[in-house]
Enzyme design. Structure first.
Site, PDB file in Angstrom:
ATOM      1  N   GLU A   1       0.840  -1.191   0.000  1.00  9.17           N
ATOM      2  CA  GLU A   1       0.000   0.000   0.000  1.00  9.17           C
ATOM      3  C   GLU A   1       0.880   1.247   0.000  1.00  9.17           C
ATOM      4  O   GLU A   1       1.875   1.304   0.740  1.00  9.17           O
ATOM      5  CB  GLU A   1      -0.848  -0.054   1.278  1.00  9.17           C
ATOM      6  CG  GLU A   1      -1.709   1.122   1.558  1.00  9.17           C
ATOM      7  CD  GLU A   1      -2.472   0.951   2.885  1.00  9.17           C
ATOM      8  OE1 GLU A   1      -3.658   1.273   2.912  1.00  9.17           O
ATOM      9  OE2 GLU A   1      -1.867   0.504   3.888  1.00  9.17           O
TER      10      GLU A   1
ATOM     11  N   HIS B   1       2.424   4.591   1.032  1.00  8.44           N
ATOM     12  CA  HIS B   1       2.573   5.232   2.347  1.00  8.44           C
ATOM     13  C   HIS B   1       3.215   6.603   2.187  1.00  8.44           C
ATOM     14  O   HIS B   1       4.128   6.966   2.942  1.00  8.44           O
ATOM     15  CB  HIS B   1       3.405   4.358   3.292  1.00  8.44           C
ATOM     16  CG  HIS B   1       2.611   3.284   3.978  1.00  8.44           C
ATOM     17  ND1 HIS B   1       2.240   2.123   3.357  1.00  8.44           N
ATOM     18  CD2 HIS B   1       2.081   3.205   5.231  1.00  8.44           C
ATOM     19  CE1 HIS B   1       1.530   1.377   4.199  1.00  8.44           C
ATOM     20  NE2 HIS B   1       1.418   2.004   5.335  1.00  8.44           N
TER      21      HIS B   1
ATOM     22  N   ASP C   1       3.363  -1.975   6.125  1.00 15.29           N
ATOM     23  CA  ASP C   1       2.481  -2.793   6.972  1.00 15.29           C
ATOM     24  C   ASP C   1       3.009  -4.226   7.112  1.00 15.29           C
ATOM     25  O   ASP C   1       2.793  -4.874   8.142  1.00 15.29           O
ATOM     26  CB  ASP C   1       1.050  -2.814   6.411  1.00 15.29           C
ATOM     27  CG  ASP C   1       0.399  -1.435   6.433  1.00 15.29           C
ATOM     28  OD1 ASP C   1       1.049  -0.465   6.872  1.00 15.29           O
ATOM     29  OD2 ASP C   1      -0.771  -1.331   5.998  1.00 15.29           O
TER      30      ASP C   1
ATOM     31  N   HIS D   1      -2.436  -3.881   9.173  1.00 11.58           N
ATOM     32  CA  HIS D   1      -3.144  -3.108   8.138  1.00 11.58           C
ATOM     33  C   HIS D   1      -4.610  -2.994   8.550  1.00 11.58           C
ATOM     34  O   HIS D   1      -5.326  -4.000   8.628  1.00 11.58           O
ATOM     35  CB  HIS D   1      -2.981  -3.818   6.786  1.00 11.58           C
ATOM     36  CG  HIS D   1      -3.756  -3.226   5.646  1.00 11.58           C
ATOM     37  ND1 HIS D   1      -3.569  -1.935   5.205  1.00 11.58           N
ATOM     38  CD2 HIS D   1      -4.717  -3.767   4.855  1.00 11.58           C
ATOM     39  CE1 HIS D   1      -4.383  -1.706   4.169  1.00 11.58           C
ATOM     40  NE2 HIS D   1      -5.087  -2.794   3.952  1.00 11.58           N
TER      41      HIS D   1
ATOM     42  N   GLU E   1      -7.483  -2.314   7.422  1.00 14.48           N
ATOM     43  CA  GLU E   1      -8.634  -2.862   6.692  1.00 14.48           C
ATOM     44  C   GLU E   1      -8.704  -4.389   6.719  1.00 14.48           C
ATOM     45  O   GLU E   1      -9.716  -4.979   6.323  1.00 14.48           O
ATOM     46  CB  GLU E   1      -8.605  -2.375   5.233  1.00 14.48           C
ATOM     47  CG  GLU E   1      -8.849  -0.878   5.057  1.00 14.48           C
ATOM     48  CD  GLU E   1      -7.591  -0.022   5.208  1.00 14.48           C
ATOM     49  OE1 GLU E   1      -6.597  -0.492   5.808  1.00 14.48           O
ATOM     50  OE2 GLU E   1      -7.616   1.134   4.742  1.00 14.48           O
TER      51      GLU E   1
ATOM     52  N   GLU F   1       3.458   5.073  12.186  1.00 12.06           N
ATOM     53  CA  GLU F   1       4.176   4.188  11.265  1.00 12.06           C
ATOM     54  C   GLU F   1       5.556   4.750  10.929  1.00 12.06           C
ATOM     55  O   GLU F   1       6.537   3.994  10.832  1.00 12.06           O
ATOM     56  CB  GLU F   1       3.374   3.994   9.981  1.00 12.06           C
ATOM     57  CG  GLU F   1       2.129   3.158  10.181  1.00 12.06           C
ATOM     58  CD  GLU F   1       1.371   2.918   8.886  1.00 12.06           C
ATOM     59  OE1 GLU F   1       0.921   1.791   8.672  1.00 12.06           O
ATOM     60  OE2 GLU F   1       1.213   3.869   8.080  1.00 12.06           O
TER      61      GLU F   1
HETATM   62 ZN    ZN Z   1       0.353   1.326   6.972  1.00 14.55          ZN
HETATM   63 MN    MN Z   2      -2.326  -0.132   5.859  1.00 18.61          MN
END
Ligand code: ZN
Ligand code: MN
Length: 258
Positions: free
Chosen positions: A34, A36, A45, A120, A122, A182
């Site tokens: 993903e 970032h 992640d 993560h 989701e 993060e």
């Molecule tokens: Zn992340």
């Molecule tokens: Mn994520």
């Protein structure tokens, strides 16, 4: 060969069998590929869930399974959205199947204590569903003693730590995508993979309290981050790693009565 590694894929199979033989525990990291923002790579992640799981495993002598690398679709209100090129996701049904397959596979190895360490946002509900289906199937085939714990590491950062690390105010974990949490962890663990000169110092994104499909791309800040990482430091990352991994270790010890 690393006979003392906590990471399963680095072990020879004989050492792995020894480690899980006597009520061994397996931790399965769940990440995502993903975007970032401009300052961090797309595997944040994956790296953070795997390293968090590794820190927990060292405390309670568990084995960390190879991570689930791809995740469920990035959502606009928690990850900027799946429309951002680079973010590469799986359908919910696929995540459910992966969580179910892995639970059944480790059950087949004789493992009865599993922890999913989610990194993560989701992923969570799909992991939950996969585990639920696996436990149902195991019960039907006479395996009654499988127990699985699902954790997202940020849930183990307590309020005192939040006010210590966010003196300017905390906007919530959903808006932390590519933000202080993060980025600080990455600065502590993988400093060579962060370029702080590329941080876009934006105010927290203002998103509606509902979803629209297809997404309205203009709602996501251009950086793809939902809050600024300008206040991230390696020192904060060290504190976050320690507190979150200690909290997860404690939860697992309680649940598995170790
Ligand atoms: Zn992340
Ligand atoms: Mn994520």
């Amino acid at each position: 060969m690393l006979r003392n590694s906590v990471y399963m894929e680095e072990l020879d199979a004989f050492t792995y069998r020894e480690k899980i033989a006597d009520e061994g525990m397996v931790l399965i990291p769940a990440g995502a590929i993903e975007q970032h923002g401009p300052h961090m790579p797309m595997n944040v992640d994956v790296l953070l869930s795997r390293t968090m799981a590794g820190a927990v495993a060292q405390e309670i002598s568990a084995v960390v399974a190879a991570p689930i690398v791809y995740g469920y679709k990035s959502q606009q209100r928690s990850g900027g959205g799946s429309h951002l090129t680079g973010t590469t996701s799986l359908d919910g049904a696929t995540i459910i199947d992966i969580a179910k397959s892995l639970t059944l596979e480790f059950a087949d190895h004789g493992v009865r204590r599993i922890g999913f360490v989610n990194g993560h946002f989701e992923n969570y509900q799909f992991l939950y569903e996969g585990v639920d289906l696996a436990i149902r199937e195991l019960k039907k085939s006479g395996v009654e003693d499988m127990k699985v714990v699902l954790l997202s590491y940020w849930d183990f950062v307590d309020d005192a730590t939040i006010s210590e690390l966010y003196p300017e105010g905390f906007t919530g974990w959903d808006l932390e995508h590519g933000g202080v949490l993060e980025t600080s962890l990455m600065l502590h663990l993988y400093p060579g993979m962060v370029d702080m000169s590329r941080v876009d110092d934006i105010p927290p994104a203002t998103l509606p309290n509902y979803d629209v499909l297809p997404v309205r791309p203009e709602l996501t800040p251009d950086s793809g981050c939902l809050s600024s990482a300008a206040n991230a430091t390696a020192e904060k990352g060290e504190i976050l790693l320690k507190r979150a991994s200690a909290g997860m270790a404690e939860a697992l010890q309680n649940e598995f009565r170790m």
